[in-house]
Design an enzyme around this catalytic site. Structure first.
Site, PDB file in Angstrom:
ATOM      1  N   LYS A  80       0.852  -1.189   0.000  1.00  0.00           N
ATOM      2  CA  LYS A  80       0.000   0.000   0.000  1.00  0.00           C
ATOM      3  C   LYS A  80       0.886   1.238   0.000  1.00  0.00           C
ATOM      4  CE  LYS A  80      -3.703   2.055   2.848  1.00  0.00           C
ATOM      5  NZ  LYS A  80      -4.585   1.807   4.021  1.00  0.00           N
ATOM      6  N   SER A 156      -9.197   2.245   3.457  1.00  0.00           N
ATOM      7  CA  SER A 156      -8.282   2.919   2.551  1.00  0.00           C
ATOM      8  C   SER A 156      -7.306   1.972   1.847  1.00  0.00           C
ATOM      9  CB  SER A 156      -7.491   3.991   3.319  1.00  0.00           C
ATOM     10  OG  SER A 156      -6.660   3.404   4.302  1.00  0.00           O
ATOM     11  N   SER A 180      -9.586   0.257   7.796  1.00  0.00           N
ATOM     12  CA  SER A 180      -9.029   0.314   6.440  1.00  0.00           C
ATOM     13  C   SER A 180      -8.432  -0.991   5.940  1.00  0.00           C
ATOM     14  CB  SER A 180      -7.981   1.420   6.347  1.00  0.00           C
ATOM     15  OG  SER A 180      -8.600   2.681   6.436  1.00  0.00           O
TER      16      SER A 180
END
Length: 491
Positions: A80, A156, A180
Site C-alpha cells: 500500500k 483505505s 481500512s
C-alpha cells in the site's frame, strides 16, 4: 509470454503453497514475480489498483532484499502506498502534493517484510493520506471493485484489496486506522485481520502510543497466510515506547486446532448507527451457522456511550491528520495546504485540528479509556462480538459524500456520514482490540459482505482459530466459491 502456471493453477495456491513449491525447487521466486506482474497487466486497466510495478524486483527478487530462506521464500507482495517506506522507492500517499516523494530508508516493518521472504514488487492505491473510504479522486486515480466495476473497493487499503480479490497476488500489505484493512476486505471478499496493539511496529516515525489507532497488516485469501504473516512480521523495534507481546505458540500451529465452544454475541446496531434489514438478516444467518459449529450465539452489546466514543474517534482523526498534513506543509515551507494539491475535506480537517489543545486531546483520551474498559467488561462474559463490516450496501463509484473530494463544509458532518456506513470497525482501533473480516455474506446487490469478529486485547489467535474452523467447515470456499468478474482467470 509463457508463464510458469495457468491462471487457474496460480489462484488455487495461497501464498503458503507457492512458497512451499519454491522451497521444493518446483518454481523460482523470479517465476512467481513474473506471473504476478502479468496478473497486474491483465486486470489493472479495469481496476486501477496498482500505481507502480518495480521492474527490478520482478527481474531479480534477490536484489530487492527478499530473504530466500524466509517463510514466504520470495513471494510477490504489493505495498500500500502509505505507511512503511521502501528505500529509494516513491511513496505518494494518494496525493498530488506528494508526487515524486522518494523514501530515503526502509522503515523497521519493511525490513521485517523482506526478512520474511516477501518480494516487494509494487505500490497499490490509497485515498489521500488514507483518510477516506475509497481511492477515488479523478485527478489521481479511481480504483474499482473487481466484483462489479461500477462500485468502489472502499478503503483505505483499496488497491491491495482489489488485487488480492482479482487473483493477482495471494497476499498484500494493508493498514487500518478505523477499518481500512477490514472494510475493503469486506467489500472485496478477502480476509482482513486488524491485530491488537503491540504486534506490528510503526518505528521509527511513530509508536503504538503516538499512532494510537493505526495498525499494519495484510489482505489475504487464506487464514494460514494471514497467520504466517503475523508470525513472521510481528515484534518490536529497539526503543519501542510501549510493550509488545508474544504468543505461547505460532498462530500457524494454533489454527490447526478448533477453538473450544465460544460465547458469540451478535450486534447490528451501535448507538444511532444501524445495519439495513438485509444486512442484519445476513448476520443472523452467519450466527446460525456458528451455532451449527457448536458455539453459543445470542444478541448482546457492550455497555458503552456510543455517541461519545464516535465523537472521540472523530477528534482523534481530525487531530492526527491535521498533524500529518501540517508536517508535510512544514517540510515544504508552506503555511497552508494548496487547494490544487490537497483534497478539500483534508484541508478542512487541517483547519479544524491544527490548533487542538492538550486539554481537548486529554478529553478524547478519557473517552478512549472508558470505552476500552466497557469492551473489557463485555469480554469477561463473551469471547467474540460479531457484526457486519458495513451498515449499508457498498457505494457506487462517484458517491462523493464519503470522499475527501466532497464539498461538505462540515468536518463533523462528513465523519458522521462515514460512521453511518462504517460504524462497526473504528472502535476496535480506539480500544486496540483485534478484529477480523471474513467473506461470509452477500449484499443485496450481489457484492461480498464481510462479517466481522472482534475479541479482547491480545486474543488475535482466537479470531484466527475461529476463522480457520470456519474455513475448514466451508471447504475453503469463501464467497461461496464465487469469483469476481474482473479476475486473472477470466478472458
Amino acid at each position: 509470454m509463457t508463464l510458469p502456471m495457468s491462471w487457474d493453477e496460480w489462484t488455487r495456491h495461497d501464498g503458503t503453497a507457492l512458497a512451499a513449491r519454491v522451497r521444493k525447487g518446483e518454481l523460482t521466486a523470479a517465476e512467481l514475480a513474473k506471473q504476478a506482474a502479468a496478473g497486474i497487466a491483465k486486470v489493472n486497466p479495469a481496476l486501477s489498483a496498482v500505481v507502480e510495478v518495480f521492474e527490478d524486483a520482478i527481474a531479480d527478487p534477490g536484489s530487492n532484499g527478499a530473504n530466500p530462506d524466509g517463510p514466504f521464500a520470495g513471494l510477490p507482495f504489493l505495498m500500500k502506498d502509505l505507511g512503511p517506506t521502501m528505500k529509494g522507492r516513491l511513496q505518494e500517499m494518494g496525493s498530488l502534493i506528494m508526487r515524486g516523494n522518494r523514501a530515503t530508508s526502509d522503515t523497521f516493518l519493511t525490513g521485517k517484510f523482506r526478512h520474511a521472504g516477501l518480494n516487494l514488487i509494487g505500490r497499490t492505491t490509497t485515498p489521500e493520506f488514507g483518510v477516506c473510504s475509497s481511492a477515488e479522486n479523478p485527478a489521481v486515480y479511481i480504483t474499482r471493485n473487481p466484483w462489479n466495476t461500477d462500485y468502489t473497493t472502499c478503503g483505505s487499503s483499496a488497491g491491495s484489496a482489489a488485487t488480492v480479490a482479482a487473483g493477482v497476488v495471494p497476499i498484500a500489505h494493508a493498514t487500518d486506522g478505523g477499518g481500512s484493512i477490514r472494510i475493503p476486505a469486506g467489500v472485496n471478499g478477502n480476509i482482513g485481520l486488524k491485530v491488537s496493539r503491540g504486534v506490528f511496529s510503526l518505528a521509527p516515525l511513530m509508536s503504538d502510543l503516538t499512532g494510537l489507532v493505526s495498525i499494519q497488516g495484510c489482505q489475504s485469501r487464506s487464514v494460514r497466510d494471514t497467520a504466517a504473516f503475523v508470525d513472521a512480521c510481528r515484534g518490536p523495534a529497539p526503543g519501542e515506547f510501549m510493550p509488545f507481546w508474544t504468543t505461547p505458540e505460532p498462530y500457524t500451529e494454533m489454527i490447526t486446532r478448533d477453538p473450544g465452544r465460544l460465547r458469540i454475541a451478535l450486534s447490528h446496531q451501535w448507538g444511532e448507527y444501524r445495519a439495513t434489514p438485509q444486512i442484519a438478516t445476513e448476520l443472523a444467518r452467519v450466527g446460525k451457522f456458528l451455532e451449527s459449529l457448536g458455539h453459543h450465539v445470542d444478541y448482546a452489546l457492550p455497555d458503552l456511550d456510543f455517541p461519545a466514543a464516535f465523537e472521540a474517534q472523530t477528534a482523534c482523526y481530525v487531530s492526527n491528520f491535521a498533524q500529518v498534513i501540517g508536517n508535510m506543509l512544514a517540510a515544504r515551507g508552506l503555511d497552508r495546504p494548496p487547494a490544487d494539491l490537497i483534497e478539500p475535506v483534508n484541508i478542512r480537517i487541517w483547519e479544524a485540528g491544527r490548533h487542538n489543545s492538550f486539554t481537548e486531546r486529554a478529553r478524547m483520551q478519557a473517552v478512549f479509556n472508558t470505552t476500552s474498559r466497557g469492551f473489557g467488561d463485555f469480554f469477561e462474559q463473551w469471547d467474540i462480538i460479531l457484526t457486519p463490516i458495513t451498515a449499508l450496501p457498498t457505494p457506487k463509484v462517484g458517491t462523493t459524500e464519503y470522499l475527501t473530494i466532497s464539498d461538505n463544509p462540515s468536518v463533523a458532518d462528513w465523519f458522521g456520514n462515514l460512521w453511518r456506513n462504517f460504524a462497526f470497525t473504528p472502535l476496535a482501533n480506539l480500544c486496540g482490540i483485534p478484529a477480523i473480516s471474513l467473506p461470509l455474506a452477500t449484499h443485496e446487490h450481489g457484492l461480498p459482505l464481510g462479517i466481522q469478529a472482534q475479541a479482547k486485547q491480545a486474543n488475535d489467535g482466537l479470531l484466527l482459530q475461529l476463522a480457520a474452523q470456519i474455513e475448514r467447515a466451508i471447504g475453503g470456499k469463501w464467497n461461496s466459491g464465487e469469483r469476481p468478474g474482473v479476475h486473472v482467470t477470466n478472458g
